[in-house]
Design an enzyme around this catalytic site. Structure first.
Site, PDB file in Angstrom:
ATOM      1  N   LYS A 132      50.874 -23.554  -6.850  1.00 20.34           N
ATOM      2  CA  LYS A 132      50.488 -24.962  -6.939  1.00 20.34           C
ATOM      3  C   LYS A 132      51.270 -25.817  -5.959  1.00 20.34           C
ATOM      4  O   LYS A 132      50.737 -26.808  -5.452  1.00 20.34           O
ATOM      5  CB  LYS A 132      50.660 -25.489  -8.373  1.00 20.34           C
ATOM      6  CG  LYS A 132      49.560 -25.003  -9.303  1.00 20.34           C
ATOM      7  CD  LYS A 132      49.424 -25.877 -10.518  1.00 20.34           C
ATOM      8  CE  LYS A 132      48.307 -25.379 -11.433  1.00 20.34           C
ATOM      9  NZ  LYS A 132      48.252 -26.080 -12.702  1.00 20.34           N
ATOM     10  N   LYS A 176      39.899 -14.425  -8.752  1.00 17.97           N
ATOM     11  CA  LYS A 176      39.536 -14.918 -10.076  1.00 17.97           C
ATOM     12  C   LYS A 176      38.603 -16.129  -9.954  1.00 17.97           C
ATOM     13  O   LYS A 176      38.764 -16.935  -9.039  1.00 17.97           O
ATOM     14  CB  LYS A 176      40.843 -15.335 -10.781  1.00 17.97           C
ATOM     15  CG  LYS A 176      40.689 -15.559 -12.265  1.00 17.97           C
ATOM     16  CD  LYS A 176      41.931 -16.185 -12.870  1.00 17.97           C
ATOM     17  CE  LYS A 176      41.490 -16.991 -14.076  1.00 17.97           C
ATOM     18  NZ  LYS A 176      42.432 -17.899 -14.626  1.00 17.97           N
ATOM     19  N   LYS A 234      38.212 -22.810 -11.963  1.00 16.15           N
ATOM     20  CA  LYS A 234      37.447 -24.029 -12.210  1.00 16.15           C
ATOM     21  C   LYS A 234      37.645 -25.052 -11.104  1.00 16.15           C
ATOM     22  O   LYS A 234      36.859 -25.968 -10.959  1.00 16.15           O
ATOM     23  CB  LYS A 234      37.783 -24.613 -13.596  1.00 16.15           C
ATOM     24  CG  LYS A 234      39.201 -25.038 -13.799  1.00 16.15           C
ATOM     25  CD  LYS A 234      39.446 -25.442 -15.247  1.00 16.15           C
ATOM     26  CE  LYS A 234      40.934 -25.676 -15.476  1.00 16.15           C
ATOM     27  NZ  LYS A 234      41.288 -25.933 -16.838  1.00 16.15           N
TER      28      LYS A 234
END
Ligand code: TRP
Length: 335
Positions: free
Chosen positions: A118, A200, A203
């Site tokens: 992140k 993966k 979203k």
């Protein structure tokens, strides 16, 4: 029977209200939550405190808080049988998080792969909250003395840290926290992107064709599956197929409960076109009930707010006991 022997084990999980949830969230988490409610005393939170570690549009954060709550209920979590709540409504989360941060090492937090990812992705906003995020997650879990924590593979490291913090605190003082175990569902936990099936399904992916969202309309779902990346081998086989084919087989199997052998037989001699259409239809069919219930719930905000209020009250009751216990052990004067 005494309270102790009848006490159900506690399960706790959380979903952040940032980004529209995907079928990866559904198959890996939400669709498994329901069966848990019979076996465990369940707490499910909408983790909005976690969401502000990256910049949010306030109106969207607010709307998504209702959405996640409505999805929880639409996916089978009965608010009368479990505790559904919004994290920011229970101030003990922030409180315990501070206390636990004094029992968490800088080095431990520096090693968290999600923090590294992140901070690379949000290089202009590497704030302290992004760094201490796993401590808040530990507080979420330890406040309720959770025995099991249903999570995706990507949260395993955070859970490991929560266990270490609990062990450390218990060792320095005396047994205070239940040391939680992860619960990672075997299938569904690994739903990959339709555009890059080695990654993966996320979203926050900017390529809309890569992700199927729980609330996507039927025609959009089918279209996205038709565009899914496979290969040119025309080989519908779990062991010999490409990553893309395996991913589609996983999704199909989750929605139809068919085994990989059955799926291979079903599509023997047929092409990818047929297969992708079937996966899209199975997914749309599988989500239809959830979408319908979700629509009804979102039309009734006052009901959702009553669930939030009742949930906050139930959650606070448990959480305040844990915070009082921790405060006492730390030497804080109680008045
Ligand atoms: N960090 C989790 C995620 O992004 C969400 C979460 C917050 C959570 N608190 C939790 C999950 C407590 C399990 C338990 O997926």
């Amino acid at each position: 029977m005494s309270d102790e022997t009848t006490r159900k084990k506690v399960a706790l999980s959380g979903v952040q209200p940032s980004g529209n949830l995907t079928i990866g969230n559904y198959l890996g988490a939400l669709s498994n939550f329901g069966p848990f409610t019979d076996e465990f005393d369940c707490y499910y939170c909408v983790a909005n405190l976690h969401s502000i570690t990256v910049r949010q549009v306030p109106a969207e954060l607010r709307r998504r808080t209702y959405e996640v709550l409505a999805l929880y209920i639409a996916c089978g979590l009965d608010p009368d049988k479990c505790t559904l709540f919004v994290q920011s409504h229970v101030h003990e989360h922030a409180e315990l998080s501070w206390m636990l941060s004094c029992f968490t090492m800088f080095g431990e937090l520096s090693r968290m792969t999600q923090f590294k990812d992140k901070s690379a992705k949000h290089a202009d906003n590497i704030n302290a909250g992004l760094f201490t995020y796993p401590v808040l997650m530990a507080a979420d879990i330890l406040l309720y003395q959770a025995d099991v924590v249903p999570i995706g593979q990507d949260q395993k490291q955070h859970l490991e840290l929560a266990r270490n913090i609990a062990d450390r605190f218990n060792g320095i003082y005396s047994p205070t926290f239940t040391v939680p175990e992860p619960y990672i569902p075997k299938v569904g936990a690994n739903i990959n992107s339709l555009a890059d099936p080695t990654k993966k399904m996320s979203k926050s992916d900017t390529n809309e064709n890569a992700v199927v969202r729980i609330l996507d309309p039927r025609d959009v779902i089918i279209k996205k599956f038709k565009r899914a990346v496979t290969d040119s081998d025309n080989c519908i086989s779990y062991n010999n197929g490409s990553d893309g084919v395996r991913n589609l087989m996983t999704i199909y199997s989750c929605f139809t409960h068919k085994s990989y052998d059955e799926i291979e037989r079903e599509f023997d001699g047929r092409g990818y076109g047929d297969f992708k259409t079937a996966v899209g239809e199975a997914c749309a069919d599988g989500l239809a009930d959830v979408q319908k219930k979700y629509g009804e719930l979102m039309a009734d905000k006052s009901y959702l707010e009553s669930v939030m209020r009742a949930g906050a009250e139930k959650a606070s009751h448990t959480a305040s006991k844990t915070v009082a216990k921790v405060a006492r052990k730390l030497g804080f004067v109680q008045i």
